[in-house]
Design a protein around this motif. Structure first.
Motif, PDB file in Angstrom:
ATOM      1  N   PHE A   1      13.830   5.366 -19.240  1.00 16.98           N
ATOM      2  CA  PHE A   1      14.958   5.835 -18.426  1.00 16.98           C
ATOM      3  C   PHE A   1      14.564   6.986 -17.507  1.00 16.98           C
ATOM      4  CE2 PHE A   1      16.857   4.122 -22.382  1.00 16.98           C
ATOM      5  CZ  PHE A   1      17.514   3.044 -21.825  1.00 16.98           C
ATOM      6  N   GLU A   2      13.268   7.284 -17.479  1.00 17.98           N
ATOM      7  CA  GLU A   2      12.752   8.334 -16.596  1.00 17.98           C
ATOM      8  C   GLU A   2      12.812   7.852 -15.144  1.00 17.98           C
ATOM      9  OE1 GLU A   2      10.861  12.230 -16.327  1.00 17.98           O
ATOM     10  OE2 GLU A   2      11.966  11.153 -17.874  1.00 17.98           O
ATOM     11  N   PRO A   3      13.337   8.663 -14.209  1.00 14.87           N
ATOM     12  CA  PRO A   3      13.297   8.266 -12.794  1.00 14.87           C
ATOM     13  C   PRO A   3      11.856   8.085 -12.327  1.00 14.87           C
ATOM     14  CG  PRO A   3      14.804  10.111 -13.120  1.00 14.87           C
ATOM     15  CD  PRO A   3      14.054   9.940 -14.405  1.00 14.87           C
ATOM     16  N   VAL A   4      11.592   7.024 -11.595  1.00 12.12           N
ATOM     17  CA  VAL A   4      10.234   6.719 -11.154  1.00 12.12           C
ATOM     18  C   VAL A   4       9.686   7.817 -10.257  1.00 12.12           C
ATOM     19  CG1 VAL A   4       8.893   5.122  -9.736  1.00 12.12           C
ATOM     20  CG2 VAL A   4      10.456   4.228 -11.435  1.00 12.12           C
TER      21      VAL A   4
ATOM     22  N   GLU B   1       0.822  -1.207   0.000  1.00  7.65           N
ATOM     23  CA  GLU B   1       0.000   0.000   0.000  1.00  7.65           C
ATOM     24  C   GLU B   1       0.858   1.259   0.000  1.00  7.65           C
ATOM     25  OE1 GLU B   1      -2.308   0.658   3.505  1.00  7.65           O
ATOM     26  OE2 GLU B   1      -0.718   0.025   4.864  1.00  7.65           O
ATOM     27  N   ASP B   2       2.133   1.146   0.367  1.00  6.83           N
ATOM     28  CA  ASP B   2       3.033   2.304   0.444  1.00  6.83           C
ATOM     29  C   ASP B   2       4.084   2.177  -0.647  1.00  6.83           C
ATOM     30  OD1 ASP B   2       4.655   4.402   1.083  1.00  6.83           O
ATOM     31  OD2 ASP B   2       4.812   3.925   3.219  1.00  6.83           O
ATOM     32  N   ARG B   3       3.695   2.545  -1.869  1.00  9.37           N
ATOM     33  CA  ARG B   3       4.587   2.330  -3.008  1.00  9.37           C
ATOM     34  C   ARG B   3       5.864   3.164  -2.926  1.00  9.37           C
ATOM     35  NH1 ARG B   3      -0.150   4.604  -5.272  1.00  9.37           N
ATOM     36  NH2 ARG B   3      -0.010   6.860  -5.551  1.00  9.37           N
ATOM     37  N   LYS B   4       5.783   4.349  -2.307  1.00  9.08           N
ATOM     38  CA  LYS B   4       6.954   5.225  -2.285  1.00  9.08           C
ATOM     39  C   LYS B   4       8.048   4.699  -1.354  1.00  9.08           C
ATOM     40  CE  LYS B   4       4.502   9.485  -3.499  1.00  9.08           C
ATOM     41  NZ  LYS B   4       5.184   9.744  -4.764  1.00  9.08           N
ATOM     42  N   HIS B   5       7.658   4.048  -0.255  1.00 12.63           N
ATOM     43  CA  HIS B   5       8.650   3.575   0.706  1.00 12.63           C
ATOM     44  C   HIS B   5       9.072   2.136   0.458  1.00 12.63           C
ATOM     45  CE1 HIS B   5       7.336   7.145   3.008  1.00 12.63           C
ATOM     46  NE2 HIS B   5       8.544   7.105   3.494  1.00 12.63           N
ATOM     47  N   TYR B   6       8.106   1.287   0.111  1.00 15.34           N
ATOM     48  CA  TYR B   6       8.392  -0.146   0.030  1.00 15.34           C
ATOM     49  C   TYR B   6       8.276  -0.733  -1.370  1.00 15.34           C
ATOM     50  CZ  TYR B   6       7.699   0.300   5.070  1.00 15.34           C
ATOM     51  OH  TYR B   6       7.783   0.694   6.382  1.00 15.34           O
ATOM     52  N   GLY B   7       7.627  -0.016  -2.285  1.00 14.95           N
ATOM     53  CA  GLY B   7       7.358  -0.611  -3.596  1.00 14.95           C
ATOM     54  C   GLY B   7       8.325  -0.233  -4.688  1.00 14.95           C
ATOM     55  N   LEU B   8       8.976   0.920  -4.548  1.00 18.95           N
ATOM     56  CA  LEU B   8       9.790   1.442  -5.635  1.00 18.95           C
ATOM     57  C   LEU B   8      11.102   2.032  -5.131  1.00 18.95           C
ATOM     58  CD1 LEU B   8       6.962   3.379  -7.509  1.00 18.95           C
ATOM     59  CD2 LEU B   8       8.069   1.294  -8.332  1.00 18.95           C
ATOM     60  N   ASN B   9      12.089   2.063  -6.022  1.00 18.88           N
ATOM     61  CA  ASN B   9      13.298   2.846  -5.800  1.00 18.88           C
ATOM     62  C   ASN B   9      13.103   4.135  -6.588  1.00 18.88           C
ATOM     63  OD1 ASN B   9      15.802   4.036  -5.732  1.00 18.88           O
ATOM     64  ND2 ASN B   9      16.954   2.186  -6.218  1.00 18.88           N
ATOM     65  N   LEU B  10      12.708   5.201  -5.905  1.00 18.10           N
ATOM     66  CA  LEU B  10      12.260   6.416  -6.570  1.00 18.10           C
ATOM     67  C   LEU B  10      13.361   7.127  -7.349  1.00 18.10           C
ATOM     68  CD1 LEU B  10       9.923   7.916  -3.814  1.00 18.10           C
ATOM     69  CD2 LEU B  10       9.255   6.669  -5.872  1.00 18.10           C
ATOM     70  N   ILE B  11      14.617   6.936  -6.964  1.00 16.11           N
ATOM     71  CA  ILE B  11      15.696   7.634  -7.665  1.00 16.11           C
ATOM     72  C   ILE B  11      16.216   6.833  -8.858  1.00 16.11           C
ATOM     73  CG2 ILE B  11      16.410   8.886  -5.589  1.00 16.11           C
ATOM     74  CD1 ILE B  11      18.750   6.954  -5.308  1.00 16.11           C
ATOM     75  N   ASP B  12      15.707   5.609  -9.032  1.00 19.94           N
ATOM     76  CA  ASP B  12      16.136   4.800 -10.169  1.00 19.94           C
ATOM     77  C   ASP B  12      15.101   4.870 -11.283  1.00 19.94           C
ATOM     78  OD1 ASP B  12      17.849   3.198 -11.599  1.00 19.94           O
ATOM     79  OD2 ASP B  12      18.145   1.766  -9.965  1.00 19.94           O
ATOM     80  N   THR B  13      15.449   4.309 -12.428  1.00 20.81           N
ATOM     81  CA  THR B  13      14.634   4.444 -13.625  1.00 20.81           C
ATOM     82  C   THR B  13      13.505   3.414 -13.679  1.00 20.81           C
ATOM     83  OG1 THR B  13      16.134   2.973 -14.800  1.00 20.81           O
ATOM     84  CG2 THR B  13      16.570   5.345 -14.944  1.00 20.81           C
ATOM     85  N   ILE B  14      12.600   3.622 -14.635  1.00 20.95           N
ATOM     86  CA  ILE B  14      11.485   2.693 -14.833  1.00 20.95           C
ATOM     87  C   ILE B  14      12.006   1.306 -15.154  1.00 20.95           C
ATOM     88  CG2 ILE B  14       9.531   2.132 -16.335  1.00 20.95           C
ATOM     89  CD1 ILE B  14       9.128   5.172 -16.696  1.00 20.95           C
ATOM     90  N   ASN B  15      12.973   1.214 -16.073  1.00 21.99           N
ATOM     91  CA  ASN B  15      13.431  -0.111 -16.492  1.00 21.99           C
ATOM     92  C   ASN B  15      14.134  -0.862 -15.364  1.00 21.99           C
ATOM     93  OD1 ASN B  15      15.651   1.715 -16.776  1.00 21.99           O
ATOM     94  ND2 ASN B  15      16.727   0.188 -17.998  1.00 21.99           N
ATOM     95  N   ARG B  16      14.887  -0.163 -14.527  1.00 20.11           N
ATOM     96  CA  ARG B  16      15.562  -0.831 -13.401  1.00 20.11           C
ATOM     97  C   ARG B  16      14.544  -1.305 -12.376  1.00 20.11           C
ATOM     98  NH1 ARG B  16      20.967   1.001 -12.873  1.00 20.11           N
ATOM     99  NH2 ARG B  16      21.950   0.660 -14.893  1.00 20.11           N
ATOM    100  N   ASN B  17      13.522  -0.507 -12.116  1.00 23.68           N
ATOM    101  CA  ASN B  17      12.492  -0.907 -11.142  1.00 23.68           C
ATOM    102  C   ASN B  17      11.723  -2.134 -11.616  1.00 23.68           C
ATOM    103  OD1 ASN B  17      11.760   0.918  -8.608  1.00 23.68           O
ATOM    104  ND2 ASN B  17      12.680   2.247 -10.150  1.00 23.68           N
ATOM    105  N   ILE B  18      11.395  -2.189 -12.897  1.00 21.75           N
ATOM    106  CA  ILE B  18      10.605  -3.311 -13.415  1.00 21.75           C
ATOM    107  C   ILE B  18      11.392  -4.609 -13.376  1.00 21.75           C
ATOM    108  CG2 ILE B  18       9.569  -4.272 -15.517  1.00 21.75           C
ATOM    109  CD1 ILE B  18       8.525  -1.472 -16.148  1.00 21.75           C
ATOM    110  N   SER B  19      12.672  -4.556 -13.671  1.00 17.38           N
ATOM    111  CA  SER B  19      13.473  -5.791 -13.737  1.00 17.38           C
ATOM    112  C   SER B  19      13.938  -6.277 -12.371  1.00 17.38           C
ATOM    113  CB  SER B  19      14.700  -5.565 -14.631  1.00 17.38           C
ATOM    114  OG  SER B  19      15.580  -4.599 -14.060  1.00 17.38           O
TER     115      SER B  19
END
Length: 525
Positions: free
Chosen positions: A407-410, A352-370
């Motif tokens: 390559f956009e930062p999430v 439920e807390d995507r910013k803290h636990y779901g994503l690496n906000l300073i990394d890119t879309i492709n890095r987060n997905i993989s």
């Protein structure tokens, strides 16, 4: 009718590769509550950052007039000196300072470099009373709930002699009770002559407090409507937001019929979890649920019911102290004591807390997905960057993630697009069971429908889906069965045909009702 206190004329704001605002016009009358609606990424928050000086004069085109004066704010402090105060969705409070220290941070009651603590506490108490908060001003912000923290933010705004209060998704993280108190406070401030701008996706809240609503779509102002007018229905607002009519809020769904004799894809038996600090307290108490392939099973409950605690404890014991219970996949007992074990058994958890636990906000879309399945895009420990990029590009298109490149930062994406990245990440991992915890929190109706469609498609592919939500219409519109929880216990189970908001709420409040009955019995004795 009062004249305009704010005019924003032909605002244009461009970021590298993206025109976020294109000829936006906004007029707000003195003393009104003015709502701004639009899909995620429409430009609502960007417009308010222009107004509040986050994006300084010179970084955008157009004019901002406040109280008839052309304003050229160079920073937030400059806008605050005019009485314009913004409260962002992510609260700007220091958790380990007291309420009083937070209220006057940067605006201290000081003389010759020394803070007058008597004045600070006295004025803080007055402001807290004004916003209806009875906490002691020396209480640490970390020791109060999110709802009370929102009130502290408003008290902080009042300390700056606010004339125009901007609230960006103020109730996104609040339960119904705290949301109601906050909306009541906005109406009280209106009676005191304070003008408010509220950005919200919750149309029922807009209809409750707003006088006017401006709709922004794709960086353009579409229209401004009188909320009290008979023709300004929720469907009318939605049509303006998404540019089309949404005949149905949810995809058409044929209720799942489980095959006889097949074991559930996921079964949780007698699951009990203790609070991580107060180990005598059970946050999940002897809960048993099951989910079959192709089935969407909802879990309903009020705040503190134990829904998230159940999900996190099953997914790698990421919450609490586990006391007992069993997890089965397709009829076979499995271990889920760590996240890699849970993922290895085909279980995914969308937090439920995507910013803290779901994503690496300073990394890119492709890095987060993989990230959850690097083995699929690597060989001998080396990531195939071309393959990783291709995977991310496929998800960007299929999930309609609005971004110029993968390559956009999430962290630069809107909430709805961030949520699509989280879903893409876990779908790429290839799970058989998806636990979705508030998957549409804080996103607009258009993005919600897209996410509902993805969830429906996954179920149609034979995945088992657990759907946790605080929005009862959402559960009723999406789920084949719904469990209810209260105070850590399972209180009911409903088929799609049996479920209604009234029936669910009755079971969600069952523990409170039982406690009240016991107290009434004690009094009568």
């Amino acid at each position: 009718m009062a004249g305009p206190v704010l005019e924003m004329r032909s605002i244009v704001k461009t970021f590298p590769g993206v025109k976020a605002l294109s000829d936006v016009t906004l007029t707000v009358r003195q003393g009104e509550v003015h709502a701004i609606c639009g899909e995620n990424g429409a430009g609502k928050s960007t417009l308010m950052k222009v107004l509040s000086g986050v994006h300084p004069h010179g970084s955008y085109e157009g004019d901002v007039l406040f109280e008839g004066e052309t304003c050229r704010f160079k920073d937030i402090r400059a806008s605050e000196q005019h009485g314009i105060v913004i409260i962002h969705q992510e609260l700007a409070l220091v958790p380990y300072l007291s309420i009083a220290e937070n209220i006057f941070l940067g605006n201290e009651h000081a003389k010759h470099g020394l803070i007058n603590w008597n004045d600070t506490l006295r004025h803080a108490t007055e402001l807290l009373r004004r916003v209806g908060l009875d906490e002691h001003p020396e209480t640490r912000v970390a020791d109060i709930g999110v709802g009370k923290q929102q009130l502290v933010e408003i008290a902080k705004a009042l300390s700056k002699k606010v004339k125009l209060l901007i609230l960006d998704e103020p109730t996104a993280a609040l339960n119904d009770e705290d949301s109601g108190k906050l909306l009541d406070l906005i109406l009280q401030l209106k009676e005191q002559g304070i003008t408010s701008i509220i950005i919200s996706h919750k149309l029922n809240e807009i209809r409750r407090v707003a006088d006017s609503v401006t709709i922004i779509r794709d960086g353009r102002s579409i229209e401004t409507l009188d909320v009290k007018a008979a023709e300004t229905t929720e469907d009318r607002i939605i049509s303006g937001m998404v540019g089309r009519d949404l005949e149905n809020r949810f995809p058409e769904r044929t209720p799942h019929q489980p095959e006889e004799g097949t074991a559930p894809a996921l079964e949780i038996r007698n699951w009990t979890v203790h609070h991580p600090i107060d180990q005598q307290r059970k946050v999940v108490d002897d809960v048993s649920i099951e989910v079959r392939r192709g089935e969407i099973v909802g879990i309903a409950g009020l705040m503190g019911a134990g829904r998230t605690e159940l999900a996190m404890s099953v997914f790698g014991r990421t919450y609490g102290r586990h006391a007992g219970g069993t997890v089965l996949r397709d009829g076979h007992e499995i271990r889920t004591k760590t996240v890699p074990e849970a993922v290895g058994h085909g279980i995914a958890y969308v937090t439920e807390d995507r910013k803290h636990y779901g994503l690496n906000l300073i990394d890119t879309i492709n890095r987060n997905i993989s990230l959850t399945a690097l083995g699929k895009v690597s060989k001998r420990g080396v990531v195939d960057e071309h393959g990783e990029r291709q995977v991310a590009e496929d998800y960007r298109k299929s999930m309609n993630i609005k971004a110029p490149t993968v390559f956009e930062p999430v962290g630069k994406l809107s909430g709805g697009n961030q949520q699509k990245v989280v879903l893409s990440k876990w779908i790429f991992a290839g799970p058989e069971v998806l636990i979705l915890d508030e998957p549409t929190r804080g996103i607009d109706v258009g993005a919600k429908y897209e996410i509902y469609t993805v969830i429906d498609r996954l179920a149609a592919e034979g995945k088992a889906v657990v759907f946790i939500s605080s929005e009862l219409p959402e559960l009723l519109g999406m789920c084949d069965r719904i469990y209810t929880m209260a105070a850590g216990r399972l209180t009911g189970e409903f088929s799609r045909a049996e479920a209604s908001q009234e029936a669910l709420m009755r079971q969600m409040t069952k523990d409170k009702q039982d406690q009240k009955s016991r107290k009434d019995e004690e009094v009568s004795r």
